[in-house]
Design a protein around this motif. Structure first.
Motif, PDB file in Angstrom:
ATOM      1  N   GLY A 317      10.876  10.807  15.791  1.00  0.00           N
ATOM      2  CA  GLY A 317      11.004   9.785  16.824  1.00  0.00           C
ATOM      3  C   GLY A 317       9.715   9.067  17.154  1.00  0.00           C
ATOM      4  N   LEU A 318       8.608   9.443  16.514  1.00  0.00           N
ATOM      5  CA  LEU A 318       7.332   8.805  16.818  1.00  0.00           C
ATOM      6  C   LEU A 318       7.303   7.374  16.300  1.00  0.00           C
ATOM      7  CD1 LEU A 318       4.802  11.672  16.000  1.00  0.00           C
ATOM      8  CD2 LEU A 318       5.492  10.861  18.260  1.00  0.00           C
ATOM      9  N   ARG A 319       6.863   6.439  17.133  1.00  0.00           N
ATOM     10  CA  ARG A 319       6.659   5.047  16.719  1.00  0.00           C
ATOM     11  C   ARG A 319       5.249   4.627  17.098  1.00  0.00           C
ATOM     12  NH1 ARG A 319      10.944   2.014  14.855  1.00  0.00           N
ATOM     13  NH2 ARG A 319       9.168   0.839  14.028  1.00  0.00           N
ATOM     14  N   PHE A 320       4.660   3.813  16.230  1.00  0.00           N
ATOM     15  CA  PHE A 320       3.284   3.390  16.410  1.00  0.00           C
ATOM     16  C   PHE A 320       3.194   1.880  16.201  1.00  0.00           C
ATOM     17  CE2 PHE A 320       3.423   7.577  14.296  1.00  0.00           C
ATOM     18  CZ  PHE A 320       2.954   8.355  15.354  1.00  0.00           C
ATOM     19  N   PRO A 321       2.041   1.283  16.495  1.00  0.00           N
ATOM     20  CA  PRO A 321       1.887  -0.146  16.199  1.00  0.00           C
ATOM     21  C   PRO A 321       2.179  -0.459  14.746  1.00  0.00           C
ATOM     22  CG  PRO A 321       0.079   0.613  17.577  1.00  0.00           C
ATOM     23  CD  PRO A 321       0.869   1.829  17.194  1.00  0.00           C
ATOM     24  N   ALA A 322       2.702  -1.651  14.508  1.00  0.00           N
ATOM     25  CA  ALA A 322       3.148  -2.014  13.163  1.00  0.00           C
ATOM     26  C   ALA A 322       2.030  -1.910  12.135  1.00  0.00           C
ATOM     27  CB  ALA A 322       3.724  -3.430  13.177  1.00  0.00           C
ATOM     28  N   ALA A 323       0.816  -2.345  12.502  1.00  0.00           N
ATOM     29  CA  ALA A 323      -0.292  -2.299  11.551  1.00  0.00           C
ATOM     30  C   ALA A 323      -0.638  -0.860  11.189  1.00  0.00           C
ATOM     31  CB  ALA A 323      -1.511  -3.009  12.136  1.00  0.00           C
ATOM     32  N   VAL A 324      -0.584   0.043  12.168  1.00  0.00           N
ATOM     33  CA  VAL A 324      -0.886   1.452  11.917  1.00  0.00           C
ATOM     34  C   VAL A 324       0.185   2.068  11.024  1.00  0.00           C
ATOM     35  CG1 VAL A 324      -1.104   3.723  12.996  1.00  0.00           C
ATOM     36  CG2 VAL A 324      -2.206   1.740  14.036  1.00  0.00           C
ATOM     37  N   GLU A 325       1.447   1.776  11.313  1.00  0.00           N
ATOM     38  CA  GLU A 325       2.524   2.314  10.488  1.00  0.00           C
ATOM     39  C   GLU A 325       2.415   1.825   9.049  1.00  0.00           C
ATOM     40  OE1 GLU A 325       6.165   3.285  13.557  1.00  0.00           O
ATOM     41  OE2 GLU A 325       6.258   1.434  12.382  1.00  0.00           O
ATOM     42  N   SER A 326       2.083   0.549   8.888  1.00  0.00           N
ATOM     43  CA  SER A 326       1.959   0.000   7.537  1.00  0.00           C
ATOM     44  C   SER A 326       0.829   0.672   6.773  1.00  0.00           C
ATOM     45  CB  SER A 326       1.725  -1.507   7.614  1.00  0.00           C
ATOM     46  OG  SER A 326       1.566  -2.062   6.317  1.00  0.00           O
ATOM     47  N   ALA A 327      -0.338   0.821   7.410  1.00  0.00           N
ATOM     48  CA  ALA A 327      -1.471   1.458   6.733  1.00  0.00           C
ATOM     49  C   ALA A 327      -1.165   2.910   6.404  1.00  0.00           C
ATOM     50  CB  ALA A 327      -2.715   1.349   7.610  1.00  0.00           C
ATOM     51  N   ALA A 328      -0.556   3.637   7.340  1.00  0.00           N
ATOM     52  CA  ALA A 328      -0.212   5.040   7.088  1.00  0.00           C
ATOM     53  C   ALA A 328       0.791   5.157   5.947  1.00  0.00           C
ATOM     54  CB  ALA A 328       0.334   5.676   8.359  1.00  0.00           C
ATOM     55  N   TYR A 329       1.731   4.241   5.898  1.00  0.00           N
ATOM     56  CA  TYR A 329       2.734   4.252   4.813  1.00  0.00           C
ATOM     57  C   TYR A 329       2.053   4.106   3.452  1.00  0.00           C
ATOM     58  CZ  TYR A 329       6.546   2.604   1.829  1.00  0.00           C
ATOM     59  OH  TYR A 329       7.430   2.441   0.788  1.00  0.00           O
ATOM     60  N   PHE A 330       1.117   3.178   3.357  1.00  0.00           N
ATOM     61  CA  PHE A 330       0.485   2.945   2.062  1.00  0.00           C
ATOM     62  C   PHE A 330      -0.471   4.073   1.690  1.00  0.00           C
ATOM     63  CE2 PHE A 330       1.873  -1.442   2.914  1.00  0.00           C
ATOM     64  CZ  PHE A 330       2.530  -1.685   1.718  1.00  0.00           C
ATOM     65  N   VAL A 331      -1.033   4.756   2.680  1.00  0.00           N
ATOM     66  CA  VAL A 331      -1.822   5.952   2.389  1.00  0.00           C
ATOM     67  C   VAL A 331      -0.926   6.999   1.727  1.00  0.00           C
ATOM     68  CG1 VAL A 331      -3.020   7.916   3.434  1.00  0.00           C
ATOM     69  CG2 VAL A 331      -3.562   5.595   4.174  1.00  0.00           C
ATOM     70  N   ALA A 332       0.253   7.223   2.310  1.00  0.00           N
ATOM     71  CA  ALA A 332       1.181   8.189   1.731  1.00  0.00           C
ATOM     72  C   ALA A 332       1.659   7.739   0.356  1.00  0.00           C
ATOM     73  CB  ALA A 332       2.370   8.389   2.670  1.00  0.00           C
ATOM     74  N   ALA A 333       1.948   6.445   0.209  1.00  0.00           N
ATOM     75  CA  ALA A 333       2.431   5.946  -1.082  1.00  0.00           C
ATOM     76  C   ALA A 333       1.380   6.123  -2.168  1.00  0.00           C
ATOM     77  CB  ALA A 333       2.812   4.468  -0.942  1.00  0.00           C
ATOM     78  N   GLU A 334       0.118   5.816  -1.844  1.00  0.00           N
ATOM     79  CA  GLU A 334      -0.952   5.972  -2.830  1.00  0.00           C
ATOM     80  C   GLU A 334      -1.170   7.439  -3.156  1.00  0.00           C
ATOM     81  OE1 GLU A 334      -3.976   4.636  -5.432  1.00  0.00           O
ATOM     82  OE2 GLU A 334      -2.396   3.548  -4.361  1.00  0.00           O
ATOM     83  N   GLY A 335      -1.103   8.298  -2.132  1.00  0.00           N
ATOM     84  CA  GLY A 335      -1.280   9.722  -2.373  1.00  0.00           C
ATOM     85  C   GLY A 335      -0.205  10.287  -3.287  1.00  0.00           C
ATOM     86  N   LEU A 336       1.049   9.905  -3.042  1.00  0.00           N
ATOM     87  CA  LEU A 336       2.141  10.381  -3.894  1.00  0.00           C
ATOM     88  C   LEU A 336       2.019   9.828  -5.308  1.00  0.00           C
ATOM     89  CD1 LEU A 336       5.227  10.202  -1.500  1.00  0.00           C
ATOM     90  CD2 LEU A 336       3.929  12.212  -2.204  1.00  0.00           C
ATOM     91  N   ALA A 337       1.660   8.546  -5.422  1.00  0.00           N
ATOM     92  CA  ALA A 337       1.531   7.950  -6.752  1.00  0.00           C
ATOM     93  C   ALA A 337       0.427   8.633  -7.550  1.00  0.00           C
ATOM     94  CB  ALA A 337       1.249   6.457  -6.616  1.00  0.00           C
ATOM     95  N   ASN A 338      -0.711   8.887  -6.922  1.00  0.00           N
ATOM     96  CA  ASN A 338      -1.801   9.566  -7.625  1.00  0.00           C
ATOM     97  C   ASN A 338      -1.419  10.989  -8.015  1.00  0.00           C
ATOM     98  OD1 ASN A 338      -3.430   7.323  -7.398  1.00  0.00           O
ATOM     99  ND2 ASN A 338      -4.523   8.062  -5.592  1.00  0.00           N
ATOM    100  N   ALA A 339      -0.717  11.675  -7.106  1.00  0.00           N
ATOM    101  CA  ALA A 339      -0.306  13.042  -7.411  1.00  0.00           C
ATOM    102  C   ALA A 339       0.646  13.078  -8.594  1.00  0.00           C
ATOM    103  CB  ALA A 339       0.341  13.676  -6.182  1.00  0.00           C
ATOM    104  N   ALA A 340       1.560  12.110  -8.652  1.00  0.00           N
ATOM    105  CA  ALA A 340       2.535  12.101  -9.743  1.00  0.00           C
ATOM    106  C   ALA A 340       1.918  11.677 -11.070  1.00  0.00           C
ATOM    107  CB  ALA A 340       3.684  11.152  -9.379  1.00  0.00           C
ATOM    108  N   LYS A 341       0.934  10.758 -11.042  1.00  0.00           N
ATOM    109  CA  LYS A 341       0.391  10.206 -12.281  1.00  0.00           C
ATOM    110  C   LYS A 341      -0.777  11.016 -12.844  1.00  0.00           C
ATOM    111  CE  LYS A 341       1.553   5.379 -11.164  1.00  0.00           C
ATOM    112  NZ  LYS A 341       0.978   4.031 -10.895  1.00  0.00           N
ATOM    113  N   HIS A 342      -1.642  11.523 -11.971  1.00  0.00           N
ATOM    114  CA  HIS A 342      -2.920  12.032 -12.449  1.00  0.00           C
ATOM    115  C   HIS A 342      -3.164  13.514 -12.197  1.00  0.00           C
ATOM    116  CE1 HIS A 342      -3.801   7.804 -12.947  1.00  0.00           C
ATOM    117  NE2 HIS A 342      -3.713   7.588 -11.642  1.00  0.00           N
ATOM    118  N   SER A 343      -2.556  14.098 -11.175  1.00  0.00           N
ATOM    119  CA  SER A 343      -2.972  15.442 -10.776  1.00  0.00           C
ATOM    120  C   SER A 343      -2.179  16.548 -11.455  1.00  0.00           C
ATOM    121  CB  SER A 343      -2.851  15.591  -9.256  1.00  0.00           C
ATOM    122  OG  SER A 343      -1.489  15.657  -8.870  1.00  0.00           O
TER     123      SER A 343
END
Length: 412
Positions: A317-343
């Motif tokens: 249920g947590l909601r945050f400012p749109a800019a914060v949510e967007s940045a956090a989303y892309f942090v998670a997306a990059e982390g998952l992509a790197n984990a799947a491709k390289h680690s």
């Protein structure tokens, strides 16, 4: 070991106080002499060079004071100065003179005389009295004083009395140590108040940091626009152009009385691919699910699309400012992509935590580690995070695990 540390700290405090007896007069003499010299030469052409030279020497003495305070603090006091530029003598003088640290250094050199001499003498006397009482059997016999009043006479002139003084000295050692360390702490506190970086340097550094962040954000936005343009040109636009050509061929066949069903089907497939490409592009800019259902749901969708086993933890249920949510989303997306491709990871965990003032997102995988924090992908993420005054931390030792953590200030 603990007693050895206490002995070292007490010795450092006593050395600091004792050296202050010498440093105090030197600081006062230099302060008076330099001030008089600069004031006298101020009406001549030598005023500017004299001021800069005096400031240079004053900073050198203040630097020694910061290192001397480090004897008690464990590390030297950080310098408070900012770069003083200027292409002319007048501007250099103005740049140095406008820094509060310049005048705080001079103020400390003046105050060093009463503090250094007064507290230094007090510390030396305390240590000397304690040492003298402890070593009374070694020297008291050489100080005959038959007219000394009681109880000084029996203590100084008899062997049991002298060893009694030694016992008294042992009892006074903790008090003497406490006095010496408190005196040193008092002097260091005043030194740190005047010699440590102040509000001026903090504001200058904050301004420089914001300027660097702004430049990085502008570069990141320009790179993002180029990526969008390239994806549109090479992806959706090419497919739409191909569909248009296919439909034109189909129309020509229909006018000639031929069958065009295959061409129409090809054009439909090309348009579907173009639509899918546009949807992927939109998700790369700002996923609609963030606006519709929030960050936790968007992270759950990322986890569902990942080839890894991903666990998402946090309050849905947590909601945050749109800019914060967007940045956090892309942090998670990059982390998952790197984990799947390289680690070579098999599982990954995303943890979302938020308070009224801070938001943090952590992505951890069980891969082999070795990620480069300065890599292009992580550097782009860092720019995105720093644009919101946040911090990005990457920990990826060889052998794993890799931990990606972003923290953002949040006023909502």
């Amino acid at each position: 070991m603990r007693n050895l540390v206490r002995v070292r700290r007490t010795a450092a405090a006593l050395a600091y106080l004792a050296s202050g007896v010498v440093a105090g007069p030197v600081g006062l003499l230099w302060s008076v002499a330099s001030t008089v010299a600069v004031l006298v030469l101020a009406i001549t052409q030598l005023g500017g060079p004299a001021f800069l030279g005096a400031a240079w020497v004053t900073r050198g003495l203040a630097r020694l004071e910061r290192h001397r305070a480090g004897w008690v603090l464990g590390r030297p006091i950080d310098p408070p100065y900012v770069a003083a530029g200027g292409d002319t003598l007048r501007r250099r003088v103005a740049a140095v003179g406008s820094q509060p640290a310049t005048w705080r250094d001079l103020a400390w050199l003046v105050l060093l005389f009463p503090f250094g001499v007064g507290l230094g003498v007090a510390g030396i006397v305390t240590a000397a009295v304690c040492a003298g009482v402890l070593t009374a059997p070694a020297w008291a016999w050489a100080v005959p004083n038959p007219r000394a009043p009681f109880p000084v006479k029996p203590l100084m002139t008899t062997t049991p009395g002298r060893f009694g003084l030694t016992l008294l000295g042992l009892l006074l050692v903790p008090l003497a140590v406490w006095i010496v360390r408190r005196l040193a702490a008092l002097e260091v506190a005043v030194a740190r108040a005047l010699l440590a970086p102040g509000e001026h340097r903090r504001l200058v550094e904050e301004t420089e940091r914001l300027a660097r962040t702004r430049a990085r954000v502008v570069d990141a936005q320009a790179a993002e626009l180029r990526r969008i343009e390239r994806d549109l040109h090479d992806g959706a636009q090419a497919r739409i152009v191909g569909a248009g050509i296919t439909l034109a061929l189909a129309a020509r066949k229909i006018r000639a009385g031929g069958a065009a069903a295959d061409d129409v089907e090809t054009a439909r497939r090309q348009l579907d691919e173009a639509l899918a490409e546009l949807r992927r592009l939109v998700r790369g800019i700002h996923p609609p699910i963030l606006t519709d259902r929030g960050l936790h749901a968007a992270l759950a969708a990322l986890a569902a699309d990942s080839p890894l086993t991903v666990a998402v933890r946090g309050d849905a249920g947590l909601r945050f400012p749109a800019a914060v949510e967007s940045a956090a989303y892309f942090v998670a997306a990059e982390g998952l992509a790197n984990a799947a491709k390289h680690s070579g990871a098999g599982a990954c965990a995303i943890e979302l935590r938020g308070t009224e003032s801070r938001v943090s997102i952590t992505v951890e995988d069980d891969g082999r580690g070795g990620a480069d924090p300065a890599g292009a992908g992580l550097d782009g993420l860092r720019r995105r995070v720093e644009a919101l005054d946040g911090t990005l931390t990457v920990s990826s030792p060889p052998g794993g695990p890799t931990l990606l953590k972003a923290e953002f200030p949040c006023a909502s």
